[in-house]
Design a protein around this motif. Structure first.
Motif, PDB file in Angstrom:
ATOM      1  N   ASP A 292      -7.163  -0.052  -5.696  1.00 22.45           N
ATOM      2  CA  ASP A 292      -7.417  -0.548  -5.243  1.00 22.45           C
ATOM      3  C   ASP A 292      -6.471  -1.813  -6.103  1.00 22.45           C
ATOM      4  O   ASP A 292      -8.086  -2.125  -6.923  1.00 22.45           O
TER       5      ASP A 292
ATOM      6  N   GLN B 128       0.879  -1.802  -0.308  1.00 21.47           N
ATOM      7  CA  GLN B 128      -0.581  -0.135   0.113  1.00 21.47           C
ATOM      8  C   GLN B 128       0.692   1.263   0.147  1.00 21.47           C
ATOM      9  O   GLN B 128       1.587   1.223   0.570  1.00 21.47           O
TER      10      GLN B 128
ATOM     11  N   HIS C  94      -2.657   2.331  -4.912  1.00 24.14           N
ATOM     12  CA  HIS C  94      -2.848   2.987  -4.045  1.00 24.14           C
ATOM     13  C   HIS C  94      -2.360   1.514  -3.392  1.00 24.14           C
ATOM     14  O   HIS C  94      -1.873   1.631  -2.204  1.00 24.14           O
ATOM     15  N   LYS C  95      -2.712   0.642  -3.423  1.00 27.82           N
ATOM     16  CA  LYS C  95      -3.381  -0.894  -2.844  1.00 27.82           C
ATOM     17  C   LYS C  95      -3.400  -2.277  -3.406  1.00 27.82           C
ATOM     18  O   LYS C  95      -4.301  -2.324  -4.267  1.00 27.82           O
TER      19      LYS C  95
ATOM     20  N   GLU D 196       0.673   5.832  -0.068  1.00 25.93           N
ATOM     21  CA  GLU D 196      -0.602   7.226   0.515  1.00 25.93           C
ATOM     22  C   GLU D 196      -1.045   7.201  -0.405  1.00 25.93           C
ATOM     23  O   GLU D 196      -2.140   8.445  -0.132  1.00 25.93           O
TER      24      GLU D 196
ATOM     25  N   LYS E 269      -4.288   7.873  -2.202  1.00 25.16           N
ATOM     26  CA  LYS E 269      -5.346   7.266  -2.583  1.00 25.16           C
ATOM     27  C   LYS E 269      -6.069   7.593  -3.488  1.00 25.16           C
ATOM     28  O   LYS E 269      -7.588   7.776  -3.657  1.00 25.16           O
ATOM     29  N   GLN E 270      -5.913   8.500  -4.137  1.00 18.84           N
ATOM     30  CA  GLN E 270      -6.564   8.665  -6.177  1.00 18.84           C
ATOM     31  C   GLN E 270      -6.267   7.398  -6.773  1.00 18.84           C
ATOM     32  O   GLN E 270      -6.890   7.474  -7.798  1.00 18.84           O
TER      33      GLN E 270
END
Length: 438
Positions: A282, A274, A303-304, A276, A278-279
């Motif tokens: 996943d 992961q 992101h992940k 940081e 977030k845009q």
């Protein structure tokens, strides 16, 4: 003279007896040299002892080295010489299963529809083998038509699969840069092949998620290392091969969140990372051995990202989707894995993936809460919990809800089961929707 003959006879007899008494009798023994399970005892003595006799691997290695140095021939159960010193996996007659290719592409489309119906993007990535990229170095007289590839493209187009094809892309790159090593690791691309093929994939992903960035050469420390011998062999090559180290370490390993996850016994590779950002999406990435040792080419792009060894695990698609709930799903396969040895043909025929509950909520079905369910069991599995309970035999699919969060049930006869993250489970808010045949 007679004494010499006796000594010679004793030496030979001693070697034979030593080989016989060193026979590997372990039931699940694996041959390192050709990377497979040894023949199991089925009452036939000849194949059993031929496969398990002592010193087998050493004798094969000695024989291989001898033929290479004396006759410049590759005599090996796994590898074979092409032209200009190129080493390939053992050549076999092209023999593909048209029905399998159709079932496989159909199942990919089922998985794609499953994702699309849940606002998740799906992408299939087709990666070529060395024999397809470097067909100009095949031995004289050996023709490789690669009809399987043409059939795959035809079926992928027929079923409307969203896919990236890396064959022509890597062939073009290979004109100026080696994307497979000349000798070492004939079954997998090298770091250059992984770098460019992954960028081709990331370019497609960026159409939906522009924050996903392709790799630059500056993202890696680029060097070479010496590969001393071929994998699963002591055949010496001493070949310089590319070695790329990812400079960025702005990601965290989060695989422990899924401790206890089920993986097929033959396909155990798994990991999760992961960042940081977030845009970025996943991602759930089903991939084979092309990436198992090269996670550095994807672990910081999202992101992940949850990386899962594909093949039989991909046929358990809904199990993993329940746990990961991704924004984007990728399936990657290498050309030579498109057969029933990697993907069970019967499962491809029969596997059913649920539609979203909202699309069938108006259909007649049975709605229950946890207290109504018979034989309700909770099985602790590390960071996961497996729920199972009895259902009427006429039920064909269903859902478990924790509050408003939806999970697919897997039904097998009179039993339903589902595996969740413990952090997402609350028995007091569990409800179930069960559907008979549509």
């Amino acid at each position: 003279m007679k004494t010499v003959k006796i000594i010679f006879f004793v030496c030979i007899a001693g070697f034979v007896l030593a080989a016989v008494f060193s026979t590997n009798i372990k039931p699940d023994a694996v041959s390192v040299i050709d990377n497979r399970n040894l023949v199991k005892w089925k009452g036939d003595i000849d194949p059993y002892f031929r496969d398990r006799i002592g010193f087998r691997d050493k004798m094969i290695n000695w024989y291989t080295v001898y033929n290479d140095r004396v006759f410049n021939e590759m005599v090996h159960p796994v590898y074979e010489y092409g032209r200009n010193g190129y080493v390939f996996l053992k050549f076999q007659q092209e023999n593909y299963d048209k029905e399998f290719i159709d079932l496989f592409c159909r199942y990919i489309r089922l998985a794609q529809d499953y994702c699309t119906q849940r606002s998740v993007v799906f992408l299939y990535v087709y990666n070529p083998s060395k024999i397809s990229v470097y067909d100009q170095y095949l031995p004289r007289g050996y023709q490789y038509k690669n009809d399987c590839y043409a059939l795959m493209r035809e079926n992928l187009s027929y079923y409307g699969v969203h896919y990236v094809d890396n064959l022509s892309y890597l062939k073009e790159i290979s004109k100026s840069l080696g994307v497979f090593n000349r000798k070492y690791d004939a079954g997998h691309w090298n770091d250059w092949g992984a770098f460019y093929a992954t960028n081709h994939m990331l370019e497609e992903i960026a159409k939906d998620y522009p924050e996903v960035r392709q790799y630059e050469l500056d993202d890696f420390e680029i060097d070479t290392v010496v590969a001393k011998s071929l994998p699963v062999s002591v055949f010496i090559v001493n070949e310089k091969v590319p070695d790329m180290k990812l400079c960025n370490n702005d990601f965290t390993y989060v695989g422990d969140r899924y401790r206890g996850i089920y993986l097929h016994p033959k396909h155990q590779a798994f990991g999760a990372w992961q960042t940081e950002n977030k845009q970025r999406p996943d991602v759930m990435f089903f991939h084979g051995s092309y990436y198992n040792s090269r996670i550095k080419f994807y672990q910081d792009r999202f992101h992940k990202v949850v990386g899962i060894h594909n093949y039989e695990n991909f046929l358990n698609f809904d199990y993993y989707f329940n746990l990961v709930k991704p924004d984007y799903v990728i399936l990657e396969t290498a050309e030579y894995t498109l057969n029933d040895k990697f993907f069970d043909k019967q499962v491809l025929k029969t596997k059913v993936l649920n539609p979203p509950y909202d699309s069938v909520a108006q259909d007649l079905h049975e709605k229950l809460v946890a207290a109504d369910l018979k034989d309700y069991e909770e099985e602790d599995q590390g960071k996961l919990i497996k729920i199972s309970f009895s259902v009427p035999e006429n039920m064909t699919f269903g859902y478990l809800f924790v509050g408003k969060t939806e999970y697919d049930l897997q039904l097998n006869g009179k039993t339903a089961k589902v595996t969740l993250l413990k952090t997402e489970y609350d028995k007091d808010s569990v409800s179930v929707a069960l559907f008979a045949a549509r």
